[in-house]
Design a protein around this motif. Structure first.
Motif, mmCIF file in Angstrom:
data_model
loop_
_atom_site.group_PDB
_atom_site.id
_atom_site.type_symbol
_atom_site.label_atom_id
_atom_site.label_comp_id
_atom_site.label_asym_id
_atom_site.label_seq_id
_atom_site.Cartn_x
_atom_site.Cartn_y
_atom_site.Cartn_z
ATOM 1 N N GLY A 43 43.838 42.958 40.107
ATOM 2 C CA GLY A 43 42.817 43.561 39.265
ATOM 3 C C GLY A 43 41.500 42.816 39.243
ATOM 4 O O GLY A 43 40.455 43.392 38.929
ATOM 5 N N TRP A 44 41.531 41.534 39.596
ATOM 6 C CA TRP A 44 40.324 40.705 39.600
ATOM 7 C C TRP A 44 39.397 41.010 40.776
ATOM 8 O O TRP A 44 38.212 40.653 40.750
ATOM 9 C CB TRP A 44 40.711 39.230 39.664
ATOM 10 C CG TRP A 44 41.529 38.883 40.890
ATOM 11 C CD1 TRP A 44 42.880 39.004 41.035
ATOM 12 C CD2 TRP A 44 41.045 38.397 42.150
ATOM 13 N NE1 TRP A 44 43.269 38.617 42.298
ATOM 14 C CE2 TRP A 44 42.167 38.242 43.000
ATOM 15 C CE3 TRP A 44 39.778 38.075 42.645
ATOM 16 C CZ2 TRP A 44 42.058 37.772 44.311
ATOM 17 C CZ3 TRP A 44 39.669 37.616 43.952
ATOM 18 C CH2 TRP A 44 40.798 37.466 44.770
ATOM 19 N N HIS A 57 48.115 48.440 34.730
ATOM 20 C CA HIS A 57 46.673 48.407 34.467
ATOM 21 C C HIS A 57 45.860 48.134 35.729
ATOM 22 O O HIS A 57 44.651 48.335 35.732
ATOM 23 C CB HIS A 57 46.353 47.356 33.403
ATOM 24 C CG HIS A 57 46.690 45.962 33.806
ATOM 25 N ND1 HIS A 57 47.972 45.465 33.779
ATOM 26 C CD2 HIS A 57 45.914 44.951 34.266
ATOM 27 C CE1 HIS A 57 47.980 44.212 34.201
ATOM 28 N NE2 HIS A 57 46.744 43.872 34.503
ATOM 29 N N GLU A 58 46.513 47.672 36.802
ATOM 30 C CA GLU A 58 45.804 47.415 38.058
ATOM 31 C C GLU A 58 45.772 48.634 38.972
ATOM 32 O O GLU A 58 44.872 48.767 39.811
ATOM 33 C CB GLU A 58 46.465 46.242 38.795
ATOM 34 C CG GLU A 58 46.386 44.918 38.053
ATOM 35 C CD GLU A 58 47.202 43.837 38.721
ATOM 36 O OE1 GLU A 58 46.642 42.772 39.029
ATOM 37 O OE2 GLU A 58 48.416 44.056 38.939
ATOM 38 N N VAL A 115 42.990 43.947 32.519
ATOM 39 C CA VAL A 115 42.458 43.369 33.738
ATOM 40 C C VAL A 115 41.926 41.967 33.442
ATOM 41 O O VAL A 115 41.128 41.778 32.526
ATOM 42 C CB VAL A 115 41.355 44.243 34.335
ATOM 43 C CG1 VAL A 115 40.731 43.575 35.547
ATOM 44 C CG2 VAL A 115 41.919 45.603 34.728
#
Length: 409
Positions: free
Chosen positions: A247-248, A306-307, A406
């Motif tokens: 997610g980053w 969430h990613e 995230v």
């Protein structure tokens, strides 16, 4: 994906290694006496390597059976156990001193030779990731060439250069022979979480700080190689960042592009950052986001709910799912449930790429070999399409964690 409405699942992140004494036959004989003395007094610090389940690391038949039970037909294998003369698992061990180098190097080479045999025991099912040390670039290049001839298709495990390591930073040109041979031979360069963190001590706070910081230290390889120009000089070089989340990536690429643009304005002297950018344009080339899409991949062990909505920004052709078997944080024995929890509702073709197609392309797996196996053991399309509302009560994997968001990195 095979034609039987099942996914062909390749885990791009698993771990294995020999039991300690089983490394001895793979060591050069000149090290046998030293190894016997060292092994007689070595105390393994890892509970999971002392438990009854430890043989998952080296028991080939058990491993194949458990992975198939979990719906997985092939794996990329990172190290896990203790190589000869190492104080800890090699992923976490600090760079050796000059006095330690010869024995540590012999220990890693023994692991690589054991791994070649372990992979050969399941033809086409295992891509072994071989190890090097950065202390001697010439020796590293020789080992890369040997590993390719030995059939280790998982590529190179790039050690970290954390602060205090005494090694040149990864952006240094001294490592160019490594990037050159990897580009020449089509060898993926893997950088796994945990391998670049500096020592923090043994206090409880140190362990918490490690959990917060370890992925950031692992991400550093990305901007070091980009700003150092490794991909410009070696356009065939491929970098895989594994078990560091995913997610980053969009936010970090935007940040890197920002600094790239601000520093490359140096010729105009129109930005505050311009004084830092002298010579950067000639050295590194394209913006970092372009380099990412041309040369980089993520071993997303394991993509969390969430990613998943960020997958298009990350790049559908960049994401390779991993189970992290046999670690406690891995998805075994609840891989199907983990996939449902994260991916229900994702289009079939997209999921097929992330679960196996991308890894097959990067690591050279033969889908003609794997698809018939997946047609018997792989998770069905219908299974994964069904959302999972309640995770298994005894599941330990963070894929099932509630309330995640995230991360900054």
């Amino acid at each position: 994906m095979n034609g039987q409405d099942r996914y062909t699942v390749i885990s791009a992140d698993c771990h294995a290694g020999a039991d300690l004494l089983d490394y001895r036959p793979y060591l050069e004989k000149c090290h046998h006496d030293d190894f016997d003395v060292w092994a007689a007094t070595y105390v393994n610090p890892y509970e999971d390597l002392l438990a009854d389940s430890a043989d998952r690391n080296w028991n080939s038949a058990r491993r194949l059976a458990e992975l198939e039970q979990d719906g997985i037909v092939a794996e990329v294998i990172f190290p896990n156990t203790i190589p000869p003369f190492f104080p800890s698992g090699s992923l976490m061990a600090p760079a050796p001193t000059a006095a330690e180098f010869e024995r540590r190097w012999a220990g890693l080479r023994a692991h690589n030779r054991w791994l070649a045999d372990f992979c050969a025991d399941a033809p086409g099912r295992r891509a072994g990731v071989f190890q090097i040390l950065l202390n001697d670039v010439e020796e590293a290049v020789k080992e890369i060439r040997w590993s390719v001839t030995a059939g280790l298709k998982g590529g190179l495990l790039l050690p970290g250069t954390p602060p205090g390591s005494g090694l040149p930073e990864l952006h240094a040109r001294v490592y160019d022979p490594i990037w050159a041979v990897c580009a020449e031979l089509g060898v993926p360069v893997n950088h796994h979480a945990g391998s670049a963190s500096p020592p923090l001590g043994d206090e409880p706070a140190a362990r918490a700080v490690f959990m917060v910081e370890t992925t950031w230290f692992s991400h550093r390889a990305l901007w070091h190689l980009i700003f150092g120009g490794a991909f410009r000089r070696h356009p065939g070089l491929r970098l895989v960042l594994t078990e560091q989340g995913s997610g980053w990536i969009p936010g970090v690429l935007a940040m890197l592009d920002y600094y790239h643009g601000r520093m490359l304005a140096a010729t105009k002297a129109t930005t505050a950052e311009s004084k830092f950018g002298v010579g950067l344009a000639d050295a590194m080339g394209d913006p970092p986001s372009s380099v990412w899409h041309d040369n980089c991949f993520v071993g997303a062990s394991f993509m969390r709910p969430h990613e998943v909505p960020l997958r298009h920004r990350i790049g559908l052709d960049k994401i390779m799912w991993g189970s992290d078997y046999p670690h406690d944080e891995g998805t075994y024995p609840y891989t199907r449930e983990g996939l449902r929890f994260a991916f229900a509702g994702v289009p079939r073709a997209e999921l097929a790429a992330m679960l196996g197609g991308n890894a097959a392309r990067v690591y050279g797996f033969d889908l003609d070999l794997l698809d018939p196996i997946a047609a018997k053991v792989g998770p069905t399309v219908a299974q994964i399409a069904e959302p999972l509302s309640t995770p298994p009560a005894d599941a330990t994997s963070p894929v099932f964690a509630r309330g995640a968001s995230v991360r900054v990195w």
